[in-house]
Design a protein around this motif. Structure first.
Motif, PDB file in Angstrom:
ATOM      1  N   THR A 178       0.866  -1.180   0.000  1.00  0.00           N
ATOM      2  CA  THR A 178       0.000   0.000   0.000  1.00  0.00           C
ATOM      3  C   THR A 178       0.899   1.224   0.000  1.00  0.00           C
ATOM      4  N   PHE A 179       0.764   2.044  -1.029  1.00  0.00           N
ATOM      5  CA  PHE A 179       1.606   3.225  -1.177  1.00  0.00           C
ATOM      6  C   PHE A 179       0.792   4.475  -0.828  1.00  0.00           C
ATOM      7  N   THR A 180       1.337   5.309   0.034  1.00  0.00           N
ATOM      8  CA  THR A 180       0.733   6.601   0.374  1.00  0.00           C
ATOM      9  C   THR A 180       1.679   7.697  -0.083  1.00  0.00           C
ATOM     10  N   LEU A 181       1.248   8.495  -1.051  1.00  0.00           N
ATOM     11  CA  LEU A 181       2.122   9.514  -1.632  1.00  0.00           C
ATOM     12  C   LEU A 181       2.493  10.572  -0.589  1.00  0.00           C
ATOM     13  N   ALA A 182       3.794  10.878  -0.515  1.00  0.00           N
ATOM     14  CA  ALA A 182       4.277  11.903   0.405  1.00  0.00           C
ATOM     15  C   ALA A 182       4.363  13.263  -0.268  1.00  0.00           C
ATOM     16  N   GLU A 183       4.075  13.326  -1.560  1.00  0.00           N
ATOM     17  CA  GLU A 183       4.115  14.568  -2.319  1.00  0.00           C
ATOM     18  C   GLU A 183       3.237  14.402  -3.550  1.00  0.00           C
ATOM     19  N   ASP A 184       2.947  15.501  -4.221  1.00  0.00           N
ATOM     20  CA  ASP A 184       2.205  15.410  -5.479  1.00  0.00           C
ATOM     21  C   ASP A 184       3.063  14.705  -6.526  1.00  0.00           C
ATOM     22  N   ALA A 185       2.440  13.810  -7.292  1.00  0.00           N
ATOM     23  CA  ALA A 185       3.171  13.117  -8.348  1.00  0.00           C
ATOM     24  C   ALA A 185       3.574  14.095  -9.438  1.00  0.00           C
ATOM     25  N   ARG A 186       4.772  13.897  -9.997  1.00  0.00           N
ATOM     26  CA  ARG A 186       5.297  14.742 -11.063  1.00  0.00           C
ATOM     27  C   ARG A 186       5.393  13.924 -12.342  1.00  0.00           C
ATOM     28  N   SER A 187       4.910  14.491 -13.424  1.00  0.00           N
ATOM     29  CA  SER A 187       4.992  13.792 -14.715  1.00  0.00           C
ATOM     30  C   SER A 187       6.411  13.912 -15.255  1.00  0.00           C
TER      31      SER A 187
ATOM     32  N   ALA B  58       6.737   9.848  -7.682  1.00  0.00           N
ATOM     33  CA  ALA B  58       6.576  10.606  -6.447  1.00  0.00           C
ATOM     34  C   ALA B  58       7.232   9.825  -5.315  1.00  0.00           C
ATOM     35  N   LEU B  59       7.627  10.529  -4.270  1.00  0.00           N
ATOM     36  CA  LEU B  59       8.045   9.862  -3.049  1.00  0.00           C
ATOM     37  C   LEU B  59       6.799   9.354  -2.336  1.00  0.00           C
ATOM     38  N   ALA B  60       6.893   8.167  -1.775  1.00  0.00           N
ATOM     39  CA  ALA B  60       5.718   7.565  -1.144  1.00  0.00           C
ATOM     40  C   ALA B  60       6.158   6.677   0.016  1.00  0.00           C
ATOM     41  N   TRP B  61       5.245   6.495   0.959  1.00  0.00           N
ATOM     42  CA  TRP B  61       5.452   5.542   2.041  1.00  0.00           C
ATOM     43  C   TRP B  61       4.837   4.214   1.615  1.00  0.00           C
ATOM     44  N   ALA B  62       5.651   3.150   1.644  1.00  0.00           N
ATOM     45  CA  ALA B  62       5.185   1.817   1.267  1.00  0.00           C
ATOM     46  C   ALA B  62       4.986   0.990   2.531  1.00  0.00           C
ATOM     47  N   GLN B  63       3.851   0.322   2.620  1.00  0.00           N
ATOM     48  CA  GLN B  63       3.543  -0.506   3.788  1.00  0.00           C
ATOM     49  C   GLN B  63       2.975  -1.838   3.315  1.00  0.00           C
ATOM     50  N   ASP B  64       3.467  -2.936   3.912  1.00  0.00           N
ATOM     51  CA  ASP B  64       2.946  -4.245   3.523  1.00  0.00           C
ATOM     52  C   ASP B  64       1.968  -4.755   4.585  1.00  0.00           C
TER      53      ASP B  64
ATOM     54  N   LEU C  87      -2.298  13.329  -5.958  1.00  0.00           N
ATOM     55  CA  LEU C  87      -1.857  14.344  -5.018  1.00  0.00           C
ATOM     56  C   LEU C  87      -1.278  13.704  -3.767  1.00  0.00           C
ATOM     57  N   SER C  88      -0.584  14.511  -3.009  1.00  0.00           N
ATOM     58  CA  SER C  88      -0.035  14.057  -1.735  1.00  0.00           C
ATOM     59  C   SER C  88      -1.154  13.460  -0.885  1.00  0.00           C
ATOM     60  N   GLY C  89      -0.901  12.290  -0.321  1.00  0.00           N
ATOM     61  CA  GLY C  89      -1.910  11.606   0.482  1.00  0.00           C
ATOM     62  C   GLY C  89      -2.694  10.553  -0.277  1.00  0.00           C
ATOM     63  N   SER C  90      -2.600  10.523  -1.610  1.00  0.00           N
ATOM     64  CA  SER C  90      -3.299   9.497  -2.386  1.00  0.00           C
ATOM     65  C   SER C  90      -2.774   8.115  -2.005  1.00  0.00           C
ATOM     66  N   ARG C  91      -3.680   7.135  -1.941  1.00  0.00           N
ATOM     67  CA  ARG C  91      -3.318   5.765  -1.551  1.00  0.00           C
ATOM     68  C   ARG C  91      -3.524   4.824  -2.726  1.00  0.00           C
ATOM     69  N   LEU C  92      -2.500   4.015  -2.995  1.00  0.00           N
ATOM     70  CA  LEU C  92      -2.525   3.062  -4.102  1.00  0.00           C
ATOM     71  C   LEU C  92      -2.122   1.692  -3.581  1.00  0.00           C
ATOM     72  N   GLU C  93      -2.580   0.667  -4.260  1.00  0.00           N
ATOM     73  CA  GLU C  93      -2.172  -0.695  -3.921  1.00  0.00           C
ATOM     74  C   GLU C  93      -1.626  -1.362  -5.167  1.00  0.00           C
ATOM     75  N   ALA C  94      -0.492  -2.027  -5.036  1.00  0.00           N
ATOM     76  CA  ALA C  94       0.117  -2.703  -6.182  1.00  0.00           C
ATOM     77  C   ALA C  94       0.995  -3.833  -5.678  1.00  0.00           C
ATOM     78  N   THR C  95       1.124  -4.859  -6.499  1.00  0.00           N
ATOM     79  CA  THR C  95       2.023  -5.971  -6.201  1.00  0.00           C
ATOM     80  C   THR C  95       3.304  -5.774  -6.999  1.00  0.00           C
ATOM     81  N   CYS C  96       4.394  -5.612  -6.303  1.00  0.00           N
ATOM     82  CA  CYS C  96       5.681  -5.380  -6.959  1.00  0.00           C
ATOM     83  C   CYS C  96       6.788  -5.632  -5.960  1.00  0.00           C
TER      84      CYS C  96
ATOM     85  N   PRO D  85      -1.526   0.000 -10.628  1.00  0.00           N
ATOM     86  CA  PRO D  85      -1.974   0.218  -9.252  1.00  0.00           C
ATOM     87  C   PRO D  85      -3.491   0.351  -9.157  1.00  0.00           C
ATOM     88  N   ARG D  86      -4.001   0.029  -7.973  1.00  0.00           N
ATOM     89  CA  ARG D  86      -5.421   0.183  -7.700  1.00  0.00           C
ATOM     90  C   ARG D  86      -5.603   1.305  -6.685  1.00  0.00           C
ATOM     91  N   MET D  87      -6.460   2.254  -7.010  1.00  0.00           N
ATOM     92  CA  MET D  87      -6.710   3.370  -6.110  1.00  0.00           C
ATOM     93  C   MET D  87      -7.475   2.893  -4.885  1.00  0.00           C
TER      94      MET D  87
END
Length: 771
Positions: free
Chosen positions: A98-107, A114-120, A140-149, A176-178
């Motif tokens: 589960t990834f929680t973005l620590a900043e707004d994603a940049r294209s 983006a920098l993100a906090w990853a938690q299993d 945006l910062s705070g968005s939560r995503l789930e992915a297997t990687c 990723p899944r929102m």
């Protein structure tokens, strides 16, 4: 003249702690986990000793410095150990994160990141650099995503950057899944999303600046190219999440309210309200929290008006943020926030006293904004110049002129953001009004950014920049001078004359040169002679291009030649708008009519840089005169690859070094053209060898055949490529063929920049580092 402020012992400890932590944390990035742990333990032990000796009050200043240094070492060791301990066991194993973005994603060129906090699922948590696909959308910062990687060790070229952010691993979320946003700040982030959406929907052409000023969101202002203009004018801090702009807004707002004789409680309440509104609309990211804390504690909270209380509050803020997150010690946002506030608190009064002889009518309009800007930039500007590899020469004037316009625009944007969240029906009217309030600021920035030499590229390391700031502050604080206004004006005139000499006269004395710029995995070459210069391609890494231009004293180019629309050849074209005034962009004639998306994007970028009238299409036979160089287009005759490699604009450069009308030296620039196209060029032009060959396609296997290498027989072969690039450039086949043809091979991944200086009978090669 105001009295010189005393330096509270707490500030001395804080600054020493910050410096020691930054140096030690950087050093520990290349050392293993046990070394970090030992460093932290040693720092703690020495801190205890220094604390005891400081308590005896003997030579307190010395022990304050030593205590700060030891505490900083302790923080760095503990922080580095924690980062290593969290990430090392998790690298390499695939699992669901589960990834929680620590900043707004940049294209970027290869998707968003983006920098993100990853938690299993087991609760392990680590900070990573998260790579996302090109279709990620606005995250945006705070968005939560789930992915297997699987988490991967950071690539070598990014390790130093990520370590400074408290991360040393990367992850690639392919599909990723929102997830639903949860947590105490979820409502705040929802308000931010609502405000960004309303400002974008109703802001029109000003949407980007409204989103940046009110919400700290820079995606739109970057995509529109406006951010480069703010950088060129020295106003990038106005649209960034930092205390640099918050401190200026609060200070100017407080001064205006004071001039209106508003009571102090009202001034403090309004200032706190502005900071609070910005903090909420920015989504409460850590950088905004730092900025708000610096401003509120150091500028607003000490109602007694004593600078010592402001400095102690600032010291406590620095110590708290560094202790809680040692990687913050090397954070640009912390330096810009704390540095700006420190400069204002220490030196704004001194600078204002220098302007006391000005007529009373100019005191309010000029003295206060100039003093605040100069004091803020004293600490922040050298660091900013090193960080962004550019020095805005109009920065001081721009900040003075923009101060009232920015304050108006910022407050109006914040009001529009709040209204959009609280009263959605009133959003269109509020946002349109805020957009109108930002128009004068936008017009000023556009005007300043278009001035020749408004900004120049520089290549300055961060450590010398910080030392320069520290030396300037120490000198001012020790001397506490009170020069006459005439002396200041004379000094400014001498500095302006020296800059004019360096920028406009010195280039005329440079020789005939071709310079291969080290821009990583991309192409960028400078051809200059007799004060004129042309840039061939730009690469796609903005900072690398700016640093390379600064290293080689390229402050303006008469024309930009773009070989083709691939990102690694023209991706950094927007940089030139800020640091190298460009009159003309030359592309292959087919680009002007090709309907493909890449050529359309190239046309738009070229028009944004040089205007519609400054974009020209080159066909074989067309030529540019660059001093004693003649650059003649030799390919393509017509597009056959929708602007791809086979349609690269190839240029044959010839140099008449002695002015007798005959070419003494020749160089062939091939873009990404491959052997089939280059063979046709050789046949059509009747080339019997060239002195310099810009090897096509970064030295790929398809760039040269054995026969072609023998036909061209270059004395020097230039290959621009990134170190350990994923394409394997240059290929062993190309290197072998060039070596067999007798070429001296120069590669940017080995030598960095390479300068070829020509005379009638000699060619001198100078490289940035031995290769």
């Amino acid at each position: 003249m105001p009295p010189r402020p005393s330096m509270p012992p707490l500030l001395v400890v804080a600054l020493a702690l910050w410096a020691a932590c930054a140096g030690a944390y950087t050093l520990l990035g290349s050392l293993p986990k046990p070394a970090a742990g030992a460093f932290g333990v040693a720092g703690a032990a020495f801190s205890a000793v220094c604390g005891v000796l400081l308590a005896r009050r003997r030579r307190a200043a010395i022990w304050c410095v030593l205590l700060g240094l030891c505490l900083g070492a302790c923080c760095a060791g503990c922080g580095a150990y924690a980062v290593r301990a969290a990430s090392e066991p998790l690298v390499g194993n695939a699992r669901t994160w589960t990834f929680t973005l620590a900043e707004d994603a940049r294209s970027g060129s290869f998707g968003a990141q983006a920098l993100a906090w990853a938690q299993d699922g087991a609760g392990a948590r680590v900070k990573v650099s998260l790579m996302l696909g090109e279709d990620a959308g606005m995250l945006l910062s705070g968005s939560r995503l789930e992915a297997t990687c699987a988490l991967e060790e950071a690539p070598e070229e990014r390790q130093a950057f990520l370590w400074g952010e408290g991360a040393c691993a990367t992850a690639r979320a392919r599909s990723p899944r929102m997830l639903e946003d949860r947590g105490p700040l979820a409502p705040v982030r929802a308000l931010r999303m609502q405000a960004i959406g309303a400002l974008g929907a109703y802001g029109g052409a000003q949407a980007g600046i409204l989103q940046a000023l009110a919400c700290g969101y820079r995606g739109t202002v970057r995509d529109s190219g406006a951010y480069a203009r703010y950088q060129a004018a020295g106003l990038a801090h106005l649209v960034a999440v930092s205390g640099a702009h918050l401190s200026l807004v609060v200070a100017l707002l407080g001064w205006v309210l004071g001039a209106l004789h508003a009571p102090r409680p009202a001034r403090l309440a309004l200032s706190a309200g502005v900071v609070g509104a910005y903090l909420v609309l920015a989504g409460v990211p850590l950088s905004a929290v730092r900025a708000a804390a610096m401003v509120l504690l150091a500028l607003v909270a000490p109602a007694a008006g004593r600078r010592a209380s402001s400095l102690n509050a600032l010291a406590l803020s620095i110590m708290a943020f560094v202790a809680l997150d040692p990687s913050a010690s090397v954070s640009a946002s912390l330096f810009l926030s704390a540095g700006s506030v420190l400069g204002i608190v220490l030196f704004a009064g001194l600078f204002r006293s220098w302007l006391a002889p000005l007529p009373r009518a100019l005191q309010g309009a000029l003295a206060q904004p100039l003093a605040l800007t100069a004091a803020s930039n004293l600490v922040a500007q050298p660091f900013s110049a090193a960080l962004f590899a550019q020095l805005p020469l109009v920065g001081l004037a721009a900040n003075v002129l923009a101060a009232p316009l920015f304050t108006l625009g910022c407050v109006a944007s914040l009001i529009a953001g709040v209204v959009s969240c609280a009263f959605p029906a009133a959003a269109p009217l509020a946002v349109e009004a805020a957009g109108a309030a930002c128009l004068p600021l936008e017009a000023l920035v556009a005007l300043l950014a278009r001035l020749p030499y408004a900004c120049v590229a520089v290549d300055l390391s961060l450590a010398p920049a910080v030392m320069l700031s520290a030396a300037a502050c120490a000198t001012l604080w020790i001397a506490w001078p009170q020069p006459r206004l005439r002396v200041l004006a004379a000094g400014g005139g001498v500095l302006a004359a020296a800059l004019a000499l360096m920028l406009m006269v010195a280039p005329s004395f440079r020789g005939d040169e071709i310079i291969m710029l080290d821009v990583g995995q991309g192409d960028a070459f400078v051809v200059r002679s007799g004060g004129a210069s042309v840039l061939v391609d730009t690469g796609n890494q903005d900072a690398l291009l700016r640093r390379a231009l600064g290293r080689n004293g390229v402050y303006g180019v008469d024309a930009l030649i773009v070989s083709h629309a691939d990102d690694d050849h023209c991706g950094s074209m927007g940089v030139l708008e800020g640091v190298a005034h460009t009159r003309r962009v030359c592309v292959a004639a087919g680009v002007l009519t090709c309907p493909c998306a890449s050529c359309e994007r190239l046309r738009l970028q070229a028009e944004r840089l040089a205007g519609a009238q400054g974009v020209c299409g080159m066909e074989p036979g067309d030529a540019l005169e660059v001093g004693r160089f003649t650059l003649k287009a030799v390919w393509p005759h017509a597009f056959a690859d929708e602007g791809g490699n086979a349609d690269s604009l190839c240029v044959l450069a010839s140099l008449d070094a002695d002015g007798d009308g005959a070419a003494d030296w020749t160089a062939l620039f091939c873009g990404d053209a491959e052997s089939e196209q280059v063979e046709r060029i050789v046949d059509e032009q009747g080339l019997r060898g060239v002195d310099v060959l810009k090897v096509g396609h970064h030295g790929a296997r398809v760039a040269l055949t054995e026969k072609l290498a023998a036909s061209l027989a270059p004395r020097v072969a230039l290959i621009s490529c990134g170190a350990r690039n994923r394409y394997g450039h240059p290929s062993e086949e190309a290197l072998t063929r060039l070596g067999a043809a007798g070429a001296r091979i120069i590669r940017t991944d080995q030598t960095g920049d390479a300068r070829l200086s020509f005379a009638k009978g000699s060619l001198r090669i100078t490289t940035e580092r031995p290769g």
